[in-house]
Design a protein around this motif. Structure first.
Motif, PDB file in Angstrom:
ATOM      1  N   HIS A 173       5.984   8.144  16.138  1.00  0.00           N
ATOM      2  CA  HIS A 173       5.305   8.448  17.377  1.00  0.00           C
ATOM      3  C   HIS A 173       3.875   8.016  17.624  1.00  0.00           C
ATOM      4  O   HIS A 173       3.440   7.982  18.574  1.00  0.00           O
ATOM      5  CB  HIS A 173       5.495   9.996  17.517  1.00  0.00           C
ATOM      6  N   ASP A 174       3.235   7.851  16.409  1.00  0.00           N
ATOM      7  CA  ASP A 174       1.809   7.523  16.519  1.00  0.00           C
ATOM      8  C   ASP A 174       1.560   6.123  16.340  1.00  0.00           C
ATOM      9  O   ASP A 174       0.208   5.675  16.208  1.00  0.00           O
ATOM     10  CB  ASP A 174       0.969   8.365  15.437  1.00  0.00           C
ATOM     11  N   GLY A 175       2.456   5.341  16.493  1.00  0.00           N
ATOM     12  CA  GLY A 175       2.275   3.957  16.522  1.00  0.00           C
ATOM     13  C   GLY A 175       2.324   3.426  15.054  1.00  0.00           C
ATOM     14  O   GLY A 175       2.008   1.971  14.804  1.00  0.00           O
ATOM     15  N   HIS A 176       2.637   4.048  14.043  1.00  0.00           N
ATOM     16  CA  HIS A 176       2.621   3.192  12.910  1.00  0.00           C
ATOM     17  C   HIS A 176       3.999   2.655  12.552  1.00  0.00           C
ATOM     18  O   HIS A 176       4.930   2.837  13.251  1.00  0.00           O
ATOM     19  CB  HIS A 176       2.427   4.430  11.728  1.00  0.00           C
ATOM     20  N   ALA A 178       6.292   0.640   9.000  1.00  0.00           N
ATOM     21  CA  ALA A 178       6.276   0.811   7.712  1.00  0.00           C
ATOM     22  C   ALA A 178       5.558   1.923   7.170  1.00  0.00           C
ATOM     23  O   ALA A 178       5.464   2.920   7.823  1.00  0.00           O
ATOM     24  CB  ALA A 178       5.467  -0.505   7.054  1.00  0.00           C
ATOM     25  N   SER A 179       4.462   1.937   6.138  1.00  0.00           N
ATOM     26  CA  SER A 179       3.482   3.054   5.985  1.00  0.00           C
ATOM     27  C   SER A 179       2.163   2.830   6.368  1.00  0.00           C
ATOM     28  O   SER A 179       1.206   2.914   5.548  1.00  0.00           O
ATOM     29  CB  SER A 179       3.788   3.749   4.442  1.00  0.00           C
ATOM     30  N   LEU A 180       1.931   1.985   7.199  1.00  0.00           N
ATOM     31  CA  LEU A 180       0.708   1.592   7.716  1.00  0.00           C
ATOM     32  C   LEU A 180       0.561   2.393   8.846  1.00  0.00           C
ATOM     33  O   LEU A 180       0.911   2.462  10.145  1.00  0.00           O
ATOM     34  CB  LEU A 180       0.909  -0.007   8.434  1.00  0.00           C
ATOM     35  N   PHE A 181      -0.306   3.397   8.709  1.00  0.00           N
ATOM     36  CA  PHE A 181      -0.734   4.675   9.535  1.00  0.00           C
ATOM     37  C   PHE A 181      -2.040   4.235  10.188  1.00  0.00           C
ATOM     38  O   PHE A 181      -3.014   3.475   9.761  1.00  0.00           O
ATOM     39  CB  PHE A 181      -0.765   5.838   8.785  1.00  0.00           C
ATOM     40  N   PRO A 182      -2.546   4.827  11.281  1.00  0.00           N
ATOM     41  CA  PRO A 182      -3.736   4.490  12.281  1.00  0.00           C
ATOM     42  C   PRO A 182      -5.053   4.754  11.371  1.00  0.00           C
ATOM     43  O   PRO A 182      -4.878   5.816  10.268  1.00  0.00           O
ATOM     44  CB  PRO A 182      -3.636   5.503  13.386  1.00  0.00           C
ATOM     45  N   GLN A 183      -6.023   4.086  11.441  1.00  0.00           N
ATOM     46  CA  GLN A 183      -7.234   4.208  11.044  1.00  0.00           C
ATOM     47  C   GLN A 183      -7.219   4.019   9.342  1.00  0.00           C
ATOM     48  O   GLN A 183      -8.036   4.585   8.711  1.00  0.00           O
ATOM     49  CB  GLN A 183      -7.708   5.666  11.325  1.00  0.00           C
ATOM     50  N   GLN A 184      -6.330   3.231   8.714  1.00  0.00           N
ATOM     51  CA  GLN A 184      -6.313   3.148   7.480  1.00  0.00           C
ATOM     52  C   GLN A 184      -6.904   1.883   7.085  1.00  0.00           C
ATOM     53  O   GLN A 184      -6.575   0.887   7.843  1.00  0.00           O
ATOM     54  CB  GLN A 184      -4.756   3.249   6.910  1.00  0.00           C
ATOM     55  N   GLU A 185      -7.404   1.672   6.059  1.00  0.00           N
ATOM     56  CA  GLU A 185      -8.216   0.373   5.527  1.00  0.00           C
ATOM     57  C   GLU A 185      -7.069  -0.556   5.315  1.00  0.00           C
ATOM     58  O   GLU A 185      -7.152  -1.997   5.527  1.00  0.00           O
ATOM     59  CB  GLU A 185      -9.090   0.583   4.675  1.00  0.00           C
ATOM     60  N   VAL A 186      -5.788  -0.198   4.907  1.00  0.00           N
ATOM     61  CA  VAL A 186      -4.896  -1.071   4.385  1.00  0.00           C
ATOM     62  C   VAL A 186      -4.421  -2.055   5.760  1.00  0.00           C
ATOM     63  O   VAL A 186      -3.800  -3.003   5.586  1.00  0.00           O
ATOM     64  CB  VAL A 186      -3.607  -0.343   3.843  1.00  0.00           C
ATOM     65  N   LEU A 187      -4.678  -1.468   7.080  1.00  0.00           N
ATOM     66  CA  LEU A 187      -4.425  -2.475   8.208  1.00  0.00           C
ATOM     67  C   LEU A 187      -4.907  -3.805   7.928  1.00  0.00           C
ATOM     68  O   LEU A 187      -4.640  -4.610   8.826  1.00  0.00           O
ATOM     69  CB  LEU A 187      -4.595  -1.438   9.547  1.00  0.00           C
TER      70      LEU A 187
END
Ligand code: 6PG
Length: 272
Positions: A173-176, A178-187
């Protein structure tokens, strides 16, 4: 009825999309957008795409590398692959089954993506056990270990074809994805194809995930989104200008592969 729309996002054409029952035109998202009235019809199309890709890859390379996501949305697809006679051609004997991501919990924990996928597919498909690749997510070196496993399994292929063949993604629901979540450096990862990440907003927060360099190298990336709860996010994706940091799924842009969105009418904002 199914309608396909192939398009690229146009910055100067942010018009609202319209989905009427009779037309089923999807929202303007990058890649191809496939919309079906019901989840069942959508899964028909997605399962057929998956089987066709698998057959082609086995013919070409001798194997098929499939990466599946967890979550609730794809479960009907995984079940369908097991019981639908139209899916019998899926060459499980030559398939390698990978996990797009997993939670850092034991493999027998109910929150484990592997547990769900293995219980549905692993034990019923006839896939050889050594071709099922769980992420040993409890290990500190889970990411580098999985990266090595992937590279090793794909190394027999010629350069350019040493990639995943079919990646199935979902969207939160937050647009993530895989396990790539908002505002994470891994993006913004460019080197590692698998990373261990901590996302405070996720439950559980520690995850191991494929990264964009791996996902976007795939031959085919399919994003399956169903249900009215996801409609606002689909609408934002179609008409908004958010960055990948805000909506990670915007980072899904295959480099030399295809991107297909599989949406039901409800995800497009059109319920019954
Ligand atoms: C996970 C997934 C994740 C999932 C989305 C959507 O481990 O949960 O891989 O990226 O696809 O969170 O989940 P639902 O399908 O349950 O909405």
């Amino acid at each position: 009825m199914i309608q396909r729309r192939s398009n690229l996002p146009k910055a100067d054409d942010p018009k609202e999309y319209n989905l009427e029952e009779s037309t089923l035109v999807g929202p303007p998202l990058p890649g191809e957008v496939i919309v079906s009235k019901t989840v069942d019809q959508l899964i028909d199309v997605l399962a057929a795409e998956l089987v066709a890709t698998a057959v082609i890859c086995v013919r070409k390379f001798g194997d098929f590398h499939l990466a599946l996501s967890g979550g609730n949305t794809p479960q009907p697809l995984y079940e369908r692959l097991m019981y639908d006679p139209n899916c019998r051609n899926l060459p499980w004997a030559h398939t390698h089954l990978w996990l797009v991501d997993d939670r850092c919990v034991p493999l027998d924990d109910d929150r484990s993506n592997f547990k769900m996928i293995n219980e549905t597919i692993g034990t019923h498909s006839g896939i050889p056990a050594e071709q099922v690749h769980p992420i040993a997510a409890m290990s500190e070196t889970a990411d580098t270990d999985y990266e090595s496993q992937l590279r090793q399994a794909l190394q027999h292929r010629e350069a350019g074809e040493d990639r995943l063949d079919f990646v199935l993604l979902g969207m939160g629901h937050d647009g993530h994805t895989a396990s790539l979540f908002p505002q994470q450096e891994v993006l913004h990862e460019r080197v590692h194809i698998v990373r261990r990440v901590e996302a405070e907003q996720a439950d559980p927060p520690w995850r191991v995930t494929m990264t964009f360099p791996l996902i976007n190298a795939a031959r085919m990336v399919s994003v399956l989104v169903t249900g009215s709860a996801k409609a606002p996010m689909i609408q934002r994706l179609a008409s908004g200008h958010e960055t990948v940091d805000e909506l990670p799924i915007k980072g899904v842009l295959p480099v030399q592969g295809e991107l297909k969105w599989f949406l039901d009418a409800e995800a497009c904002g059109h319920g019954d």
